[in-house]
Scaffold this motif. Structure first.
Motif, PDB file in Angstrom:
ATOM      1  N   ARG A 158       0.834  -1.204   0.000  1.00 38.08           N
ATOM      2  CA  ARG A 158       0.000   0.000   0.000  1.00 38.08           C
ATOM      3  C   ARG A 158       0.870   1.257   0.000  1.00 38.08           C
ATOM      4  O   ARG A 158       0.612   2.220  -0.726  1.00 38.08           O
ATOM      5  CB  ARG A 158      -0.915  -0.024   1.217  1.00 38.08           C
ATOM      6  CG  ARG A 158      -1.851   1.154   1.282  1.00 38.08           C
ATOM      7  CD  ARG A 158      -2.852   0.950   2.416  1.00 38.08           C
ATOM      8  NE  ARG A 158      -3.771   2.052   2.463  1.00 38.08           N
ATOM      9  CZ  ARG A 158      -3.660   3.095   3.288  1.00 38.08           C
ATOM     10  NH1 ARG A 158      -2.675   3.150   4.142  1.00 38.08           N
ATOM     11  NH2 ARG A 158      -4.547   4.061   3.259  1.00 38.08           N
ATOM     12  N   LYS A 161       2.407   1.741  -3.493  1.00 41.86           N
ATOM     13  CA  LYS A 161       1.440   2.273  -4.457  1.00 41.86           C
ATOM     14  C   LYS A 161       1.202   3.757  -4.238  1.00 41.86           C
ATOM     15  O   LYS A 161       1.099   4.536  -5.185  1.00 41.86           O
ATOM     16  CB  LYS A 161       0.116   1.516  -4.355  1.00 41.86           C
ATOM     17  CG  LYS A 161       0.148   0.136  -4.931  1.00 41.86           C
ATOM     18  CD  LYS A 161      -1.220  -0.521  -4.776  1.00 41.86           C
ATOM     19  CE  LYS A 161      -1.207  -1.937  -5.274  1.00 41.86           C
ATOM     20  NZ  LYS A 161      -2.524  -2.580  -5.103  1.00 41.86           N
ATOM     21  N   MET A 162       1.085   4.148  -2.978  1.00 44.99           N
ATOM     22  CA  MET A 162       0.859   5.560  -2.659  1.00 44.99           C
ATOM     23  C   MET A 162       2.012   6.416  -3.168  1.00 44.99           C
ATOM     24  O   MET A 162       1.804   7.507  -3.715  1.00 44.99           O
ATOM     25  CB  MET A 162       0.673   5.756  -1.155  1.00 44.99           C
ATOM     26  CG  MET A 162      -0.606   5.165  -0.600  1.00 44.99           C
ATOM     27  SD  MET A 162      -2.052   6.094  -1.018  1.00 44.99           S
ATOM     28  CE  MET A 162      -1.832   7.512   0.010  1.00 44.99           C
ATOM     29  N   GLU A 163       3.241   5.957  -3.003  1.00 43.31           N
ATOM     30  CA  GLU A 163       4.395   6.721  -3.446  1.00 43.31           C
ATOM     31  C   GLU A 163       4.479   6.773  -4.966  1.00 43.31           C
ATOM     32  O   GLU A 163       4.913   7.776  -5.549  1.00 43.31           O
ATOM     33  CB  GLU A 163       5.675   6.147  -2.837  1.00 43.31           C
ATOM     34  CG  GLU A 163       5.803   6.475  -1.366  1.00 43.31           C
ATOM     35  CD  GLU A 163       7.116   6.006  -0.757  1.00 43.31           C
ATOM     36  OE1 GLU A 163       8.029   5.602  -1.498  1.00 43.31           O
ATOM     37  OE2 GLU A 163       7.208   6.032   0.479  1.00 43.31           O
ATOM     38  N   LYS A 164       4.073   5.707  -5.665  1.00 41.15           N
ATOM     39  CA  LYS A 164       4.081   5.700  -7.132  1.00 41.15           C
ATOM     40  C   LYS A 164       3.114   6.736  -7.689  1.00 41.15           C
ATOM     41  O   LYS A 164       3.386   7.398  -8.677  1.00 41.15           O
ATOM     42  CB  LYS A 164       3.699   4.323  -7.656  1.00 41.15           C
ATOM     43  CG  LYS A 164       4.838   3.400  -7.862  1.00 41.15           C
ATOM     44  CD  LYS A 164       4.329   2.150  -8.569  1.00 41.15           C
ATOM     45  CE  LYS A 164       5.465   1.184  -8.774  1.00 41.15           C
ATOM     46  NZ  LYS A 164       5.017  -0.052  -9.403  1.00 41.15           N
ATOM     47  N   ARG A 165       1.972   6.860  -7.079  1.00 40.03           N
ATOM     48  CA  ARG A 165       0.958   7.809  -7.540  1.00 40.03           C
ATOM     49  C   ARG A 165       1.335   9.242  -7.187  1.00 40.03           C
ATOM     50  O   ARG A 165       0.655  10.177  -7.579  1.00 40.03           O
ATOM     51  CB  ARG A 165      -0.384   7.496  -6.876  1.00 40.03           C
ATOM     52  CG  ARG A 165      -1.035   6.265  -7.399  1.00 40.03           C
ATOM     53  CD  ARG A 165      -2.427   6.152  -6.795  1.00 40.03           C
ATOM     54  NE  ARG A 165      -2.798   4.759  -6.714  1.00 40.03           N
ATOM     55  CZ  ARG A 165      -3.577   4.225  -5.803  1.00 40.03           C
ATOM     56  NH1 ARG A 165      -4.081   4.981  -4.860  1.00 40.03           N
ATOM     57  NH2 ARG A 165      -3.861   2.962  -5.815  1.00 40.03           N
ATOM     58  N   GLY A 166       2.371   9.404  -6.425  1.00 37.73           N
ATOM     59  CA  GLY A 166       2.781  10.743  -6.031  1.00 37.73           C
ATOM     60  C   GLY A 166       1.998  11.246  -4.845  1.00 37.73           C
ATOM     61  O   GLY A 166       1.972  12.429  -4.547  1.00 37.73           O
ATOM     62  N   GLY A 167       1.382  10.343  -4.174  1.00 35.73           N
ATOM     63  CA  GLY A 167       0.575  10.703  -3.020  1.00 35.73           C
ATOM     64  C   GLY A 167       1.449  10.971  -1.804  1.00 35.73           C
ATOM     65  O   GLY A 167       2.630  11.309  -1.911  1.00 35.73           O
ATOM     66  N   LYS A 169       3.862  10.653   1.057  1.00 37.27           N
ATOM     67  CA  LYS A 169       5.005   9.795   1.329  1.00 37.27           C
ATOM     68  C   LYS A 169       5.141   9.616   2.835  1.00 37.27           C
ATOM     69  O   LYS A 169       4.874  10.522   3.605  1.00 37.27           O
ATOM     70  CB  LYS A 169       6.298  10.408   0.769  1.00 37.27           C
ATOM     71  CG  LYS A 169       6.309  10.397  -0.734  1.00 37.27           C
ATOM     72  CD  LYS A 169       7.662  10.776  -1.226  1.00 37.27           C
ATOM     73  CE  LYS A 169       7.675  10.691  -2.726  1.00 37.27           C
ATOM     74  NZ  LYS A 169       8.978  10.901  -3.281  1.00 37.27           N
TER      75      LYS A 169
END
Length: 173
Positions: A158, A161-167, A169
């Motif tokens: 999880r 995925k959050m870091e990939k979306r640029g959400g 960190k």
């Protein structure tokens, strides 16, 4: 009400001490009878060495738990509770283990004395497993240092995925 409770404790202690002394007498008499008659191979040195602590503890429990009465027959002191947890419970374990060992010696001969080794072996096992559990628990705490220690911390799926979306960190402290 307190006197009723003390009387009940005194009766219970007296009955348990009587039962304990009777069992001890029977087991030790059986051992000594066999040692001096039928099985002359039973050695008395381990008997005296390994049974002395249990006999001493039985005497101690009798001393602290035996009810005391005055001249008129009134209860003066009920004695300590023989079912108390902690040290008293440990004393009973030693007495019971000695009985088990004496029965094993009567049944299997002098090889039964080796049964006494179960206690220190189990104590060593318990200490080692406890120490290794503490080491594993404290070892995980040692790796969680500050940002400059160079340690890489695993991220959950999880978090990745959050870091990939640029959400948002995760910041580690």
């Amino acid at each position: 009400m307190a006197q009723k409770s003390a009387k009940q404790l005194a009766v219970k202690n007296s009955a348990r001490l009587k039962q304990t002394h009777l069992i001890t007498l029977v087991i030790h008499a059986l051992f000594l009878l066999l040692a001096f008659t039928f099985r002359r191979s039973l050695r008395l040195t381990p008997y005296l060495t390994l049974c002395a602590p249990a006999l001493g503890l039985e005497y101690w429990l009798d001393t602290i738990a035996r009810p005391r009465y005055d001249e008129a027959g009134n209860l003066k002191r009920a004695g300590e509770d023989l079912d108390a947890p902690g040290l008293t419970e440990f004393f009973w374990d030693i007495i019971y283990w000695t009985w088990i060992n004496l029965i094993a010696v009567v049944a299997f001969g002098n090889r039964g004395w080796w049964l006494y080794l179960v206690v220190p072996i189990y104590a060593t096992y318990a200490a080692v497993t406890t120490a290794s559990g503490l080491k594993g628990m404290l070892g995980g705490m040692a790796g969680a240092g500050g940002e400059g220690d160079g340690s890489v911390q695993a991220q959950s799926k999880r978090q990745q995925k959050m870091e990939k979306r640029g959400g948002q960190k995760m910041q580690y402290r």
